[in-house]
Design an enzyme around this catalytic site. Structure first.
Site: not given
Length: 1401
Positions: A1162, A1256
């Site tokens: 992320d 992610e």
């Protein structure tokens, strides 16, 4: 929650607060030692505690300590806290339930303890405060235990007292005062019960000795009556058949299991109610219980149906499939509805809807009715004590509608916390407080209560108290009887006929009570110093207790015990993130007397640290505690728990240390607007330094200051200006220095006046600009010529053609307006006629034109009639002092120099100024040059003072320039980039520093380490505020001046006072990281972050800090295609497995899930996207970068990449059918949508979060596997996100909510709201989002799978309707904001005119 009590309300009367002699007797003994006051309910034990609080708070030894008042139930917190606050001047706080301050927020807890004197709280809260070392026993002066007979087994009272005994120095222990109506649980072992309680409480149980008669007078005992009742009958002949139970028992057990109804528990409680109260009450219970389950099942079905219908309406895939209910459910629902007329209340009273004959009730209820009728009076108040919650609820609804009692009895129920059919703890009922208040006011006269009403609660004395169910122990007997404390009160014990055991138990309790009282009243008469041997209770065997361990964290004093270990594990598990498809994470225990504890695999630990087998114990509960204790201790060693035994530091605003243990600066007192002495080089001190100024490599002047200035290069227009290092100025003597300083000051002042400000200024300049000789020394003769004739020379005899386009002149009629001499026209005189086309054309002569133009009311123009005219151009001034960073562009000031404003004027009314063209040009560029020197001076001081790496000067200038400077650039763009750099560098450090902490823990730690408060604290430690540039470079007021005080101070430092918001410091910290990242990528960012004191783990590059196996290992064939799609070959197969593993799979199969790698990926993607936008759109503002960045990293965009580009949905490791179905439903849409469509309309989609999470996590795995090679990982990310990135731009369309809000604001409407509203469709009520303008519904309610999507859809529809000028809901029809504003303004204007009329009159 917490409540601070500061005001006195409804204080008791003075008489009620005067202690009686028996209360003074107990108080006196409590002053001498720790005691437990054993006095009947209503005898005023709380007043004794109040006397003790007043006394001990006045002692010198109590300074700096607090008083703790502990209660066993939440309801008592308010009652006791209010009583103390109303009758003492002490600062009282009440704590119970969910606390507003998290246990991790140590500073705020410390503040609470310093701001309050008395803490009234439930025991578990105080035990938690002790466990996590938020307070300690030795900082308490007095501990009061209300209903202290609970200090046994593993009650929190006992846990607190165990910590009390750990204070080895007796004098440091607080005084203990206990209160109870009955200190004995087991009347068969009176001495044993007393001894155990006294040992646990380190106190002596005492009663009243000398004033027994007075005690009996004010605390009388009621008349005790036994009422027998017959056995219940086998059948109730006149009860309607079939009953609700008959209708439901025909269904198979399997259907109840399918509907998740705990039928066995319901059946058991039904028969218990049938036996106790009769068929109507049992059916009433069954109907109420069934209603909860039917409503739950039906609501769940409707939510499922609405989700499917929403998806169909929005033309998007549904996360769920419609799950039909078994046909039997609809029959059960209909049966429940058919019986509604018999049981559903028709009025707010909650009474049953039909009269209930006693023939539908048991003889026990009949006997209860007879008792109530016998003792009823108009002002009657009574309590009926029962054992079970359903008994209390049913009796309270039935009794008011029993024919014999109708109009006499007004009932309410009072129940404590219990368990539902699933064995899950229920919260305290919402009507609890209402029932208590109604009973106190007399609105209800009969309370049906469980044991919650036995203890502590302040009720009026009752005329009648009935024990409807059997007595269990001495405490229940004494305390329930204590509610009947009027002199004429009656205490009725109901006993079933021939129930010899119940009768014998009652008689034993009644007989033994006086003996028990005598024991604790007299047992300490012989010796007050006798200590009792420590006895344990029946829960934990002495052998188990002897084997218990206790662990104290040396650095903090936090305590791990057998009592709190299980609670600590549950707290850790509750913080593990999970999506809707993952069940809650809980520790699992298996075994009986030898327990194995298994922790959720989502905790990132090796398998051997997720399973603990405790030592064998003699009870099952103790075996669980032992295993939990072992686990928490080991998890603390593995850094899963911190030094305070907390799994995470929640507070982001009150931490005292950063994640690396370094202290943080308290910034709570930093004002919003700061006055700062900023570093500034402009000073004329005792020593002067000469700095040559070059224009296109030609020396044109010199800057002279008291500070050594850094050499700079700056473009002014197309000309390159640079300065040389300073050289010291040498004077002959003091007189020579004084004369030359004065000369330079005056020369500089005139030059600034003529070429920059257009007005003189009074304060001395802090920098001198002077002409130089060919030997590069100050030309004092040239300065003398200007200073002696500051208004110019009128002798034109020495002016030659060489002076044309060089000489500055001024018209005496317009002095202060500098002109550049272009030509001398000897062929024209003032009496000449202006030629056609000239601006003077129209006047007969130049003379006539000039006289008219220059004459003012108080001044006649001076215009000669002879002599030549001169042609001149207006010399524009330097307007802003700005320069351009990183380019050779033309500044606005220099652009104006190219505009020639030609004019003519009589030569003899003009004066020429003794200033060379070089010096004139030097003054023209002086504002820009000073600005540049200031910037370079500050950034180089910052580089040295902060220990920064060699970041490019221009980038540092941009990073340290605030938007308020208004110079065409600021730190905002760089701050946007630096924010992402900060997040990634912190994330990588946390990921590696805490390998055993899960994503939830790491996320909060990261938030603490990147918060504005944290950055502000670090900036203040470094003194960053002294390097910032905030000045607006206006030259109308010359800023480079010295105050008189500063000019006379030989030790003055180069500083200047500036004011700017503290928020600027956080922005500049992030901007510095952005500047370093641009200069030298991650390695330089690490160096910079370390210099700034940030939690980056040091300046060592990641590739050296985190090594990897240089040889690539083969990956599973499952992931070969993924490697090809990524364009990256993995070295570590286990990383790919972890990256693809959903928590549902890891829970069932073991191993780590992708959550930690997702946390890393992320942050990586944030930086990759921001850097891409930063480079691609160099002129975009920070706000223009924020929107496309959010579009690129939102869940739909990342899910699109996961499915369309990488096919991750095909290889994810999932063990949830519903999640797989939800993903498969969205795959076709994501595969068919282009990157442009996702960016433009992604707000409409709500794919399962697992898709974006797994992408992610894959990017996080690439970063880790590449030995944290950011460039390589970023290349992979940009490659796979190409379709999304190409669709981004600063002009990307906004989402409908933003568009609606901005458009509504732009047209002047102020009454827009987007709020929750219910939608009724097909008889089903659903919560959705709606748009209202001026309280008129425009669009919605829109029901969607997520509230955010519903808001977007509602806003989109509203935009269409409001913009339709012909529609019924057009904004022009709904909004009258502008008309109202005009009306208000007109009314105000009319009022103003009226005021003028009055004045005129």
């Amino acid at each position: 929650m917490s409540t601070t009590v500061s005001a006195i309300q409804e204080s008791p009367t003075l008489e009620s607060l005067l202690p009686r002699r028996y209360q003074e007797e107990v108080f006196s003994r409590a002053q001498k030692g720790n005691v437990i006051a054993a006095l009947n309910t209503g005898s005023g034990k709380t007043l004794i505690s109040l006397l003790l609080i007043r006394w001990i708070s006045a002692l010198e030894t109590s300074k700096g300590k607090v008083i703790i008042f502990l209660v066993p139930k939440v309801a008592l917190v308010e009652q006791q806290g209010n009583f103390i606050a109303q009758n003492t001047p002490l600062r009282v706080i009440k704590l119970h339930g969910a606390l507003e301050i998290d246990l991790t927020d140590r500073p705020r807890w410390n503040k609470k303890f310093t701001q309050h004197d008395v803490f009234v709280m439930t025991a578990q809260i105080f035990l938690n405060l002790l466990t996590h070392s938020l307070w300690s026993i030795d900082k308490v002066s007095l501990m009061i235990f209300d209903e202290c007979h609970h200090a046994r087994k593993n009650h929190p009272y006992n846990g607190i007292m165990r910590e009390y005994f750990r204070v080895t120095v007796v004098t440091r222990r607080p005084k203990v005062f206990g209160m109870t109506a009955s200190p004995i649980w087991n009347p068969k072992d009176t001495i044993g019960s007393l001894t155990t309680l006294e040992a646990n409480m380190d106190s002596k149980v005492i009663g009243v000795r000398a004033n027994v008669e007075e005690l009996n007078k004010y605390s009388p005992k009621p008349i005790e009556v036994i009422r027998e009742y017959p056995f219940p009958p086998e059948e109730y002949g006149d009860y309607p058949s079939p009953s609700l139970w008959n209708c439901l028992e025909v269904f198979e057990k399997d259907i109840w299991a399918e509907l998740e109804v705990p039928w066995a528990s319901v059946k058991m409680r039904y028969y218990s109610t049938l036996y106790n109260l009769g068929p109507y009450a049992a059916s009433l219970f069954l109907h109420d219980e069934l209603e909860q389950h039917v409503s739950r099942i039906h609501d769940s079905y409707l939510e499922n149906l609405q989700a499917v219908n929403y998806s169909a309406e929005m033309d998007v895939p549904s996360h769920v499939k419609l799950k039909s209910l078994p046909p039997d459910f609809w029959q059960i629902q209909q049966i429940h509805a058919d019986f509604g007329n018999f049981f559903t209340p028709l009025s707010p009273s909650n009474n049953c809807p039909i009269p209930v004959p006693l023939t539908w009730c048991t003889p026990k209820v009949h006997t209860l009715v007879d008792v109530l009728l016998k003792y009823y009076t108009p002002d009657f108040q009574g309590i009926v004590f029962v054992e079970q919650r359903q008994t209390a609820a049913c009796l309270a609804r039935i009794l008011p509608v029993v024919v014999e009692l109708k109009g006499l009895i007004r009932c309410g129920s009072l129940m404590g916390q219990g368990v539902n059919g699933d064995g899950i703890a229920k919260p305290t009922p919402a009507g609890h407080k209402a029932s208590v208040d109604s009973f106190r006011r007399g609105d209800i006269n009969l309370l049906i209560a469980t044991s919650v009403a036995e203890e502590g609660l302040d009720f009026p004395a009752c005329d009648l108290v009935i024990r409807f169910d059997p007595l269990a122990h001495m405490v229940g007997y004494v305390q329930s009887r204590g509610r009947a404390r009027n002199k004429s009160s009656t205490f009725v014990i109901m006993i079933q006929k021939d129930d010899v055991s119940h009768l014998n138990r009652y008689n034993a309790l009644r007989t033994v009570e006086p003996e028990v009282n005598k024991v604790f009243q007299t047992r300490h008469e012989a010796s007050d110093g006798l200590t009792q041997e420590d006895h344990d209770d029946e829960e934990v065997s002495p052998a188990d207790l002897a084997e218990r361990e206790r662990f104290v964290v040396e650095s903090s004093g936090a305590v791990l015990t057998y009592d709190n270990a299980i609670q600590l594990l549950h707290r850790l598990c509750s913080l593990i993130p999970r999506d809707p498809f993952t069940p809650p994470h809980v520790p699992k225990f298996s075994g009986d007397f030898l327990v194995t504890l298994t922790l959720p695999s989502s905790i990132p630990l090796p398998e051997e640290h997720l399973m603990f087998t405790g030592p064998p114990r003699r009870s099952k509960k103790e075996a669980k505690r032992a295993a939990a204790f072992m686990a928490v201790k080991r998890l603390h060693e593995l850094d899963v728990y911190d030094e305070y035994l907390l799994p995470i530091a929640r507070s982001k605003s009150h931490e005292t240390e950063d994640i690396d243990g370094r202290p943080l600066t308290d910034v709570s007192q930093v004002p919003t607007m700061m006055n700062v002495l900023v570093k500034d080089p402009w000073l004329t001190g005792p020593s002067l330094w000469l700095h040559l100024v070059y224009l296109n490599n030609h020396a044109i002047a010199a800057l002279i200051t008291g500070t050594i200035l850094p050499p700079v290069d700056v473009f002014c227009g197309t000309a390159l200006v640079h300065t040389r290092p300073g050289e010291p100025m040498i004077f002959d003597d003091d007189e020579d220095e004084w004369r030359k300083r004065k000369l330079m000051l005056e020369f500089t002042g005139h030059g600034i006046w003529f070429r920059i400000t257009a007005r003189p200024f009074t304060l001395p300049p802090s920098v001198f600009l002077v002409p130089v000789t060919q030997y590069h020394q100050p030309d004092f003769e040239a300065m003398e010529r200007l200073v002696t004739k500051p208004r110019g020379c009128s002798d034109w005899s020495n002016v030659t053609e060489n002076d044309l386009d060089n000489l500055m002149i001024m018209n005496t009629n317009e002095f202060g307006r500098p002109l550049l001499l272009r030509n001398i026209r000897h062929d024209l005189t003032p009496l000449s006629a202006p030629p056609p086309g000239s601006r003077e054309h129209g006047a007969e002569t130049y003379y006539q034109y000039f006289m008219k133009r220059w004459t003012r009311k108080k001044r006649q123009a001076r215009v000669p009639t002879d002599g030549p005219l001169v042609e001149a151009a207006i010399l524009p001034r330097s307007f802003d002092g700005m320069y351009t960073l990183n380019s050779e562009g033309v500044s606005s000031a220099d652009a104006e120099h190219t505009v020639l404003n030609g004019l003519v004027a009589p030569r003899d009314c003009c004066q020429w100024i003794a200033m060379s063209a070089d010096v004139r040009r030097a003054f023209e560029i002086l504002p820009s040059l000073c600005h540049r020197i200031t910037d370079i001076y500050r950034v180089r001081r910052a580089r040295y003072g902060l220990g920064l790496p060699p970041i490019r000067d221009d980038l540092l200038v941009e990073a340290l320039t605030l938007p308020s400077a208004d110079v065409g650039y600021s730190n905002q763009r760089m701050e946007t980039l630096g924010d992402a750099v900060l997040e990634l560098c912190t994330t990588v450090h946390l990921y590696n520093k805490y390998p055993h902490r899960h994503e939830g823990q790491l996320s909060v730690l990261r938030q603490n380490a990147i918060s504005n408060r944290y950055l502000l604290g670090r900036a203040k430690e470094l003194g960053l505020e002294t390097y910032l540039t905030s000045e607006h470079n206006s030259v109308h007021t010359w800023r480079y001046v010295e105050t008189v005080e500063k000019s006379l101070d030989p030790f003055a430092k180069p500083r200047t006072l500036r004011c700017y918001p503290r928020r600027s410091l956080q922005d500049c910290m992030e901007a510095l990281l952005g500047a370093s990242f641009i200069t030298g990528s991650i390695p330089m960012a690490l160096h910079t972050g370390t210099a700034l004191g940030l939690s980056f783990g040091g300046a060592i590059p990641w590739s050296l800090r985190y090594s990897r196996n240089p040889v690539a290992s083969s990956v599973s064939s499952l992931f070969v295609g993924l490697e090809e799609s990524l364009g990256y070959t993995f070295h570590r197969n286990e990383l790919l497995v972890e990256a693809m593993t959903h928590a549902s799979f890891s829970l069932s199969s073991g191993g780590a899930s992708y959550q930690r790698l997702e946390f890393l990926g992320d942050a990586l993607l944030d930086l990759v996207v921001v850097k891409y936008l930063y480079d691609k759109f160099p002129n975009a503002t920070s706000h223009e970068l924020a929107l496309p960045k959010a579009k690129a990293v939102c869940a739909p965009a990342l899910a699109s990449v996961a499915v369309k580009r990488l096919g991750l949905h095909k290889i994810m490791l999932i063990n949830r059918l519903d999640l797989t179905e939800a993903i498969n439903a969205y795959v076709p849409l994501l595969e068919s949508s282009s990157g442009q469509e996702i960016v433009e309309r992604g707000w409409k989609y709500d794919p399962p979060k697992a898709l974006s999470d797994v992408f992610e996590s894959v990017m996080g795995a690439v970063l880790v596997d590449s030995a944290y090679n950011y460039e390589k990982a970023a290349t992979v990310a940009e490659h796979v996100m190409e379709d999304i990135l190409l669709a981004l731009s600063p002009s990307v369309s906004r989402d409908p909510v933003s568009t609606l809000v901005e458009w509504i604001a732009s047209v002047g409407c102020k009454r827009l709201s987007i709020e929750k509203k219910c939608r009724l469709r097909d008889g089903v009520e659903s919560e959705g989002m709606a748009v209202l303008v001026h309280d008129i519904l425009v669009a919605g309610p829109i029901v969607a799978a997520s509230r955010s999507v519903a808001r977007f859809v509602a806003a989109e529809k509203a935009l269409h309707l409001l913009r339709d000028s012909d529609g019924a809901k057009s904004l022009s029809r709904l909004c009258d904001c502008r008309a109202t504003r005009w009306a208000d303004e007109n009314e105000e204007f009319a009022d103003t005119l009226d005021d003028y009329d009055v004045l005129g009159d």
